[in-house]
Motif scaffolding. Structure first.
Motif, PDB file in Angstrom:
ATOM      1  N   ASN A  41       0.921  -1.369   0.073  1.00 38.10           N
ATOM      2  CA  ASN A  41      -0.050  -0.188  -0.108  1.00 38.10           C
ATOM      3  C   ASN A  41       1.113   1.262  -0.029  1.00 38.10           C
ATOM      4  O   ASN A  41       1.715   1.626   0.848  1.00 38.10           O
ATOM      5  CB  ASN A  41      -0.910   0.057   1.251  1.00 38.10           C
ATOM      6  N   THR A  42       0.993   2.041  -1.060  1.00 36.99           N
ATOM      7  CA  THR A  42       1.759   3.306  -1.112  1.00 36.99           C
ATOM      8  C   THR A  42       0.916   4.429  -0.589  1.00 36.99           C
ATOM      9  O   THR A  42      -0.105   4.397  -0.115  1.00 36.99           O
ATOM     10  CB  THR A  42       1.899   3.447  -2.382  1.00 36.99           C
TER      11      THR A  42
ATOM     12  N   SER B 131       0.396   7.036  -1.879  1.00 38.51           N
ATOM     13  CA  SER B 131      -0.441   7.825  -2.955  1.00 38.51           C
ATOM     14  C   SER B 131      -1.795   6.719  -2.993  1.00 38.51           C
ATOM     15  O   SER B 131      -2.327   7.028  -4.047  1.00 38.51           O
ATOM     16  CB  SER B 131       0.268   7.783  -4.112  1.00 38.51           C
ATOM     17  N   ASP B 132      -2.138   5.900  -2.266  1.00 41.18           N
ATOM     18  CA  ASP B 132      -3.077   5.117  -2.200  1.00 41.18           C
ATOM     19  C   ASP B 132      -3.188   4.133  -3.372  1.00 41.18           C
ATOM     20  O   ASP B 132      -4.441   3.889  -3.777  1.00 41.18           O
ATOM     21  CB  ASP B 132      -4.335   5.883  -2.039  1.00 41.18           C
ATOM     22  N   THR B 133      -2.053   3.854  -4.003  1.00 35.62           N
ATOM     23  CA  THR B 133      -2.032   2.664  -5.112  1.00 35.62           C
ATOM     24  C   THR B 133      -1.739   1.572  -4.467  1.00 35.62           C
ATOM     25  O   THR B 133      -0.777   1.273  -3.453  1.00 35.62           O
ATOM     26  CB  THR B 133      -1.251   3.345  -6.314  1.00 35.62           C
TER      27      THR B 133
END
Length: 93
Positions: free
Chosen positions: A69-70, A72-74
């Motif tokens: 889970n990054t 930036s929510d990617t």
């Protein structure tokens, strides 16, 4: 485990351990970075500790399904990794 991504871009990583090579297989054990897992800066790897009881959940071949889970929510795509649990550190001759 090594991930080819800057650590500063990662919010969390879920490491899900399964007895079958399948995304939908039930989890036998889950670990999370940064809660349960540490990152070794020198070796640039995630270190995932197992207790004795957790180790006994596995015999021989098993799989780890990783979800990154990054910040930036990617969620980058990852492969399911095959692992092997030895029954003991002391093998007979």
């Amino acid at each position: 485990m090594q991930i080819d991504m800057e650590l500063s871009l990662i919010d969390s990583v879920d490491f899900v351990f399964k007895s079958d090579y399948c995304e939908k297989a039930p989890a036998l054990l889950s670990k999370n970075y940064p809660k349960d897992v540490t990152y070794n800066e020198n070796r640039q790897v995630f270190e995932i500790p197992f207790t004795t009881a957790e180790t006994r959940l596995f015999s021989g071949r098993f799989w780890m399904d990783t979800r990154i889970n990054t910040i930036s929510d990617t969620i980058p795509q990852t492969n399911i990794c095959e692992l092997y649990m030895c029954p003991t550190l002391f093998m007979e001759d």
